[in-house]
Design a protein around this motif. Structure first.
Motif, PDB file in Angstrom:
ATOM      1  N   ASP A  79       0.951  -1.148   0.070  1.00  0.00           N
ATOM      2  CA  ASP A  79      -0.030   0.065  -0.195  1.00  0.00           C
ATOM      3  C   ASP A  79       0.709   1.177   0.053  1.00  0.00           C
ATOM      4  N   ARG A  80       0.920   1.885  -1.091  1.00  0.00           N
ATOM      5  CA  ARG A  80       2.028   3.074  -1.139  1.00  0.00           C
ATOM      6  C   ARG A  80       1.526   4.291  -0.440  1.00  0.00           C
ATOM      7  N   GLU A  81       0.133   4.563  -0.093  1.00  0.00           N
ATOM      8  CA  GLU A  81      -0.357   5.623   0.666  1.00  0.00           C
ATOM      9  C   GLU A  81       0.222   5.233   1.909  1.00  0.00           C
ATOM     10  N   ARG A  82      -0.193   4.096   2.681  1.00  0.00           N
ATOM     11  CA  ARG A  82       0.319   3.911   3.860  1.00  0.00           C
ATOM     12  C   ARG A  82       1.790   3.213   4.248  1.00  0.00           C
ATOM     13  N   HIS A  83       2.522   2.889   3.193  1.00  0.00           N
ATOM     14  CA  HIS A  83       3.628   2.411   3.095  1.00  0.00           C
ATOM     15  C   HIS A  83       3.759   1.029   4.131  1.00  0.00           C
ATOM     16  N   ASP A  84       2.914   0.341   3.766  1.00  0.00           N
ATOM     17  CA  ASP A  84       2.707  -1.216   4.379  1.00  0.00           C
ATOM     18  C   ASP A  84       2.347  -2.202   3.564  1.00  0.00           C
ATOM     19  N   TRP A  85       2.556  -3.400   4.119  1.00  0.00           N
ATOM     20  CA  TRP A  85       2.318  -4.607   3.237  1.00  0.00           C
ATOM     21  C   TRP A  85       1.049  -5.052   3.719  1.00  0.00           C
ATOM     22  N   GLU A 100      -8.733 -11.425   4.049  1.00  0.00           N
ATOM     23  CA  GLU A 100      -8.850 -10.161   3.087  1.00  0.00           C
ATOM     24  C   GLU A 100      -9.462 -10.320   1.940  1.00  0.00           C
ATOM     25  N   ARG A 101      -9.647 -11.796   1.584  1.00  0.00           N
ATOM     26  CA  ARG A 101     -10.603 -11.936   0.447  1.00  0.00           C
ATOM     27  C   ARG A 101     -11.979 -11.813   0.742  1.00  0.00           C
ATOM     28  N   ARG A 102     -12.345 -12.103   1.987  1.00  0.00           N
ATOM     29  CA  ARG A 102     -13.755 -11.957   2.441  1.00  0.00           C
ATOM     30  C   ARG A 102     -14.051 -10.275   2.582  1.00  0.00           C
ATOM     31  N   ALA A 103     -12.991  -9.683   3.212  1.00  0.00           N
ATOM     32  CA  ALA A 103     -13.198  -8.191   3.233  1.00  0.00           C
ATOM     33  C   ALA A 103     -13.216  -7.358   1.571  1.00  0.00           C
ATOM     34  N   TYR A 104     -12.497  -7.886   0.811  1.00  0.00           N
ATOM     35  CA  TYR A 104     -12.551  -7.603  -0.365  1.00  0.00           C
ATOM     36  C   TYR A 104     -13.714  -7.824  -1.243  1.00  0.00           C
ATOM     37  N   ARG A 105     -14.139  -8.945  -1.202  1.00  0.00           N
ATOM     38  CA  ARG A 105     -15.610  -9.227  -1.659  1.00  0.00           C
ATOM     39  C   ARG A 105     -16.695  -8.418  -1.205  1.00  0.00           C
ATOM     40  N   HIS A 106     -16.575  -8.034   0.097  1.00  0.00           N
ATOM     41  CA  HIS A 106     -17.691  -7.479   0.839  1.00  0.00           C
ATOM     42  C   HIS A 106     -17.530  -5.926   0.329  1.00  0.00           C
ATOM     43  N   TRP A 107     -16.265  -5.306   0.200  1.00  0.00           N
ATOM     44  CA  TRP A 107     -16.249  -4.021  -0.414  1.00  0.00           C
ATOM     45  C   TRP A 107     -16.551  -3.788  -1.680  1.00  0.00           C
ATOM     46  N   LEU A 108     -16.288  -4.957  -2.650  1.00  0.00           N
ATOM     47  CA  LEU A 108     -16.821  -4.976  -3.960  1.00  0.00           C
ATOM     48  C   LEU A 108     -18.119  -4.882  -4.081  1.00  0.00           C
ATOM     49  N   ILE A 109     -18.830  -5.730  -3.645  1.00  0.00           N
ATOM     50  CA  ILE A 109     -20.355  -6.059  -3.808  1.00  0.00           C
ATOM     51  C   ILE A 109     -21.139  -5.180  -3.088  1.00  0.00           C
ATOM     52  N   GLU A 152      -8.291   2.874  -3.396  1.00  0.00           N
ATOM     53  CA  GLU A 152      -9.558   3.133  -3.142  1.00  0.00           C
ATOM     54  C   GLU A 152      -9.937   1.942  -2.079  1.00  0.00           C
ATOM     55  N   TYR A 153      -9.559   0.567  -2.542  1.00  0.00           N
ATOM     56  CA  TYR A 153      -9.899  -0.598  -1.494  1.00  0.00           C
ATOM     57  C   TYR A 153      -9.029  -0.238  -0.224  1.00  0.00           C
ATOM     58  N   TRP A 154      -7.736  -0.235  -0.417  1.00  0.00           N
ATOM     59  CA  TRP A 154      -6.848   0.010   0.899  1.00  0.00           C
ATOM     60  C   TRP A 154      -7.133   1.230   1.594  1.00  0.00           C
ATOM     61  N   ARG A 155      -7.834   2.058   1.178  1.00  0.00           N
ATOM     62  CA  ARG A 155      -8.192   3.245   2.208  1.00  0.00           C
ATOM     63  C   ARG A 155      -9.681   2.558   3.029  1.00  0.00           C
ATOM     64  N   TRP A 156     -10.284   2.140   2.286  1.00  0.00           N
ATOM     65  CA  TRP A 156     -11.455   1.392   2.756  1.00  0.00           C
ATOM     66  C   TRP A 156     -11.038   0.476   3.802  1.00  0.00           C
ATOM     67  N   ARG A 157     -10.007  -0.263   3.530  1.00  0.00           N
ATOM     68  CA  ARG A 157      -9.468  -1.017   4.388  1.00  0.00           C
ATOM     69  C   ARG A 157      -9.006  -0.744   5.636  1.00  0.00           C
ATOM     70  N   HIS A 158      -8.270   0.242   5.509  1.00  0.00           N
ATOM     71  CA  HIS A 158      -7.738   1.048   6.853  1.00  0.00           C
ATOM     72  C   HIS A 158      -8.684   1.627   7.501  1.00  0.00           C
ATOM     73  N   GLU A 159      -9.941   2.103   7.105  1.00  0.00           N
ATOM     74  CA  GLU A 159     -10.578   2.548   7.708  1.00  0.00           C
ATOM     75  C   GLU A 159     -11.637   1.643   8.591  1.00  0.00           C
ATOM     76  N   HIS A 160     -11.578   0.116   8.190  1.00  0.00           N
ATOM     77  CA  HIS A 160     -12.489  -0.834   8.572  1.00  0.00           C
ATOM     78  C   HIS A 160     -11.385  -2.178   8.910  1.00  0.00           C
ATOM     79  N   PRO A 161     -10.653  -1.624   9.922  1.00  0.00           N
ATOM     80  CA  PRO A 161      -9.450  -2.856  10.160  1.00  0.00           C
ATOM     81  C   PRO A 161     -10.012  -4.049  10.984  1.00  0.00           C
TER      82      PRO A 161
END
Length: 85
Positions: free
Chosen positions: A30-36, A43-52, A73-82
């Motif tokens: 994640d280039r914005e947060r400089h983390d892996w 993560e696949r479940r979170a991504y599917r939730h975000w997408l749908i 956009e996904y990683w921003r959302w993911r950091h807001e919903h850890p």
């Protein structure tokens, strides 16, 4: 006996690389947060939730096929919903 052991060794050498493909390990930076981020089942479940649910996409789209802006956009959302599982 030597032929049998030679055939067995050859078969093992040919099948060893295919056995390793079962444990595919992906990490994304994640280039914005400089983390892996490790891409695992959670993560696949979170991504599917975000997408749908969050993006209201009608069809599943593989993360690897997203353009750079949608990934950010996904990683921003993911950091807001850890704690999203």
């Amino acid at each position: 006996m030597k032929t049998f052991l030679g055939s067995l060794a050859l078969a093992a050498m040919l099948l060893a690389p295919t056995a390793a493909f079962g444990n595919v390990y992906h990490r994304y930076y994640d280039r914005e947060r400089h983390d892996w981020h490790e891409w695992n089942a959670a993560e696949r479940r979170a991504y599917r939730h975000w997408l749908i649910e969050e993006r209201h996409e009608r069809r599943y789209r593989a993360y690897a096929r997203l353009n750079a802006e949608r990934r950010r956009e996904y990683w921003r959302w993911r950091h807001e919903h850890p704690d999203w599982r």
